[in-house]
Design an enzyme around this catalytic site. Structure first.
Site, PDB file in Angstrom:
ATOM      1  N   THR A 152      99.423 -41.246 -12.837  1.00  0.00           N
ATOM      2  CA  THR A 152      98.957 -42.497 -13.430  1.00  0.00           C
ATOM      3  C   THR A 152      98.189 -43.288 -12.375  1.00  0.00           C
ATOM      4  O   THR A 152      98.715 -43.570 -11.293  1.00  0.00           O
ATOM      5  CB  THR A 152     100.142 -43.317 -13.973  1.00  0.00           C
ATOM      6  OG1 THR A 152     100.706 -42.609 -15.082  1.00  0.00           O
ATOM      7  CG2 THR A 152      99.704 -44.689 -14.440  1.00  0.00           C
ATOM      8  N   TYR A 211     104.096 -41.943 -10.598  1.00  0.00           N
ATOM      9  CA  TYR A 211     103.610 -43.117  -9.878  1.00  0.00           C
ATOM     10  C   TYR A 211     103.752 -42.826  -8.389  1.00  0.00           C
ATOM     11  O   TYR A 211     104.736 -42.197  -7.970  1.00  0.00           O
ATOM     12  CB  TYR A 211     104.434 -44.356 -10.214  1.00  0.00           C
ATOM     13  CG  TYR A 211     104.240 -44.902 -11.596  1.00  0.00           C
ATOM     14  CD1 TYR A 211     103.082 -45.604 -11.931  1.00  0.00           C
ATOM     15  CD2 TYR A 211     105.227 -44.751 -12.574  1.00  0.00           C
ATOM     16  CE1 TYR A 211     102.907 -46.119 -13.210  1.00  0.00           C
ATOM     17  CE2 TYR A 211     105.061 -45.271 -13.856  1.00  0.00           C
ATOM     18  CZ  TYR A 211     103.898 -45.946 -14.161  1.00  0.00           C
ATOM     19  OH  TYR A 211     103.731 -46.447 -15.425  1.00  0.00           O
ATOM     20  N   LYS A 251      95.714 -39.891 -15.334  1.00  0.00           N
ATOM     21  CA  LYS A 251      95.879 -40.681 -16.562  1.00  0.00           C
ATOM     22  C   LYS A 251      95.478 -42.120 -16.266  1.00  0.00           C
ATOM     23  O   LYS A 251      96.044 -42.758 -15.374  1.00  0.00           O
ATOM     24  CB  LYS A 251      97.328 -40.607 -17.027  1.00  0.00           C
ATOM     25  CG  LYS A 251      97.657 -41.457 -18.243  1.00  0.00           C
ATOM     26  CD  LYS A 251      99.103 -41.233 -18.645  1.00  0.00           C
ATOM     27  CE  LYS A 251      99.524 -42.123 -19.804  1.00  0.00           C
ATOM     28  NZ  LYS A 251      99.703 -43.539 -19.357  1.00  0.00           N
ATOM     29  N   SER A 270     108.317 -39.405 -18.224  1.00  0.00           N
ATOM     30  CA  SER A 270     107.996 -40.551 -17.385  1.00  0.00           C
ATOM     31  C   SER A 270     108.667 -40.447 -16.018  1.00  0.00           C
ATOM     32  O   SER A 270     109.825 -40.028 -15.904  1.00  0.00           O
ATOM     33  CB  SER A 270     108.441 -41.848 -18.070  1.00  0.00           C
ATOM     34  OG  SER A 270     108.306 -42.951 -17.195  1.00  0.00           O
ATOM     35  N   HIS A 329      96.943 -47.395 -20.616  1.00  0.00           N
ATOM     36  CA  HIS A 329      98.366 -47.651 -20.379  1.00  0.00           C
ATOM     37  C   HIS A 329      99.002 -48.347 -21.572  1.00  0.00           C
ATOM     38  O   HIS A 329      99.849 -49.227 -21.427  1.00  0.00           O
ATOM     39  CB  HIS A 329      98.544 -48.500 -19.112  1.00  0.00           C
ATOM     40  CG  HIS A 329      99.811 -48.203 -18.364  1.00  0.00           C
ATOM     41  ND1 HIS A 329      99.842 -47.557 -17.156  1.00  0.00           N
ATOM     42  CD2 HIS A 329     101.110 -48.470 -18.657  1.00  0.00           C
ATOM     43  CE1 HIS A 329     101.085 -47.445 -16.732  1.00  0.00           C
ATOM     44  NE2 HIS A 329     101.874 -47.988 -17.635  1.00  0.00           N
TER      45      HIS A 329
END
Length: 358
Positions: free
Chosen positions: A157, A131, A229, A108, A253
């Site tokens: 993402t 992100y 994603k 992450s 998500h």
């Protein structure tokens, strides 16, 4: 629970008992009414098997290859933020479990360990989830650090221009810990007296202007392959092909963004058909059994991103091994000695049943 857990759902119950309520809710809850959270799991139960008999399954090979990396089974580790809330070693423990199980970990962007710490902990194949921040220089710096330390792909993402309304986090007044990847670059010490600190942090740092044209920007700062994603429709899958991504992850998500979107397994097949085999399609969300892994592959996914344990390295290893063992049994009982033998004809969906009535 008096005995050792024998499936993923029992591991989740152990986590519920072991963790403070605020932290367990952060990992387990969904957005608003949590309809999609439930549907992510329940939609798998509406898919049935059509096994083949009298096939030699004396040897089962669960291995597969993703972006050129051979892994022991089509079960990868999904990106999960703030893992030190669940275990003191955080993402380092998960990375070691990935290495031990010979699979890929997606780390992450909002990890509680730095990319350097994760990279130095073991030799697991690692992808970095990304992100895009309003300050693009921060996102670019972390991407370039990850590339320098041997990460193999970027997972962008794309479903989070704003944080979904996670009412349980708001009620719990969930607070984000410090994120070591951004020390000295951005503060997560943003208060919101009305609810979740996470929502306030996300509003402050995430870039809501992110659009398709920014894939070119991302390509300009890294040589790593880029997967996106958060795709749920054939239209977005086609656009993804047009901008030249290297892979697609069908994801909602974890049902934590927009409630009442489809379960990922329900959206998978239309994305697979739009992609037409040009890049790998992976599935994230709702996987609780090895049977779920098989169903996703039968509908065209190359791999799934699996659930994470809250028990450190041994717990994560045990969960991956459970899913792999269940997947192997499902292959054998369905008459599929190799992953490539799994086909669309091995499953029957609700749509199949409806079409048969016409």
């Amino acid at each position: 629970m008096g005995s050792e857990p024998v499936n993923v759902n029992e591991f989740q119950e152990l986590a519920r008992r072991a963790l403070p309520k605020m932290y367990y809710d952060f990992f387990a809850a969904g957005a608003e009414d949590q309809h999609t959270l439930r549907e992510n799991v329940e939609a798998f139960s509406r898919i049935t098997f059509q096994p083949r008999i009298l096939v030699d399954v004396s040897k089962i090979d669960t291995s597969t290859t993703i972006l050129g990396y051979k892994i022991s089974s089509p079960i990868m580790i999904a990106p999960t933020a703030l893992q030190k809330l669940a275990h003191p070693e955080g993402e380092i423990a998960t990375a070691r479990a990935a290495a031990a199980c010979n699979t890929i970990m997606v780390v992450s962007f909002m990890a509680t360990c730095t990319v350097e710490e994760v990279a130095s902990s073991c030799d697991a194949v690692r992808f970095l989830q990304l992100y895009v921040f309003k300050r693009r220089d921060i996102s670019a710096q972390v991407v370039q650090r990850a590339e320098r330390y041997g990460f193999k792909a970027i997972v962008l993402t794309v479903d989070t221009p704003r944080l979904g309304r996670r009412e349980i986090d708001i009620k719990n007044k969930m607070v984000s810990p410090k994120l070591k990847n951004f020390e000295g670059l951005v503060s997560t010490e943003i208060s919101d007296d009305k609810g979740s600190n996470l929502e306030a942090v996300a509003s402050e740092i995430l870039d809501p202007s992110l659009s398709w044209k920014d894939i070119e920007w991302l390509k300009s700062i890294t040589k790593l392959p880029i997967l996106i994603k958060g795709v749920l429709t054939c239209e977005d899958a086609i656009k993804a092909m047009e901008v030249g991504v290297s892979g697609i992850i069908v994801s909602n998500h974890g049902a934590r963004q927009l409630d009442y979107v489809p379960a990922t397994i329900s959206a998978l097949e239309e994305v697979v058909q739009a992609v037409g085999g040009r890049v790998p399609v992976l599935l994230d969300g709702g996987v609780r059994r090895g049977t779920d892994v098989f169903k996703a592959l039968a509908l065209g996914a190359q791999a799934v991103l699996g659930w994470k344990a809250a028990m450190g390295e041994q717990g994560v290893r045990r969960v991956i091994e459970m899913l792999k063992d269940e997947f192997e049994i499902t292959m054998a009982l369905s008459g599929c000695p190799r992953v490539k033998d799994i086909s669309r004809s091995h499953v029957r969906t609700e749509q199949d049943r409806l079409r048969s009535m016409l």
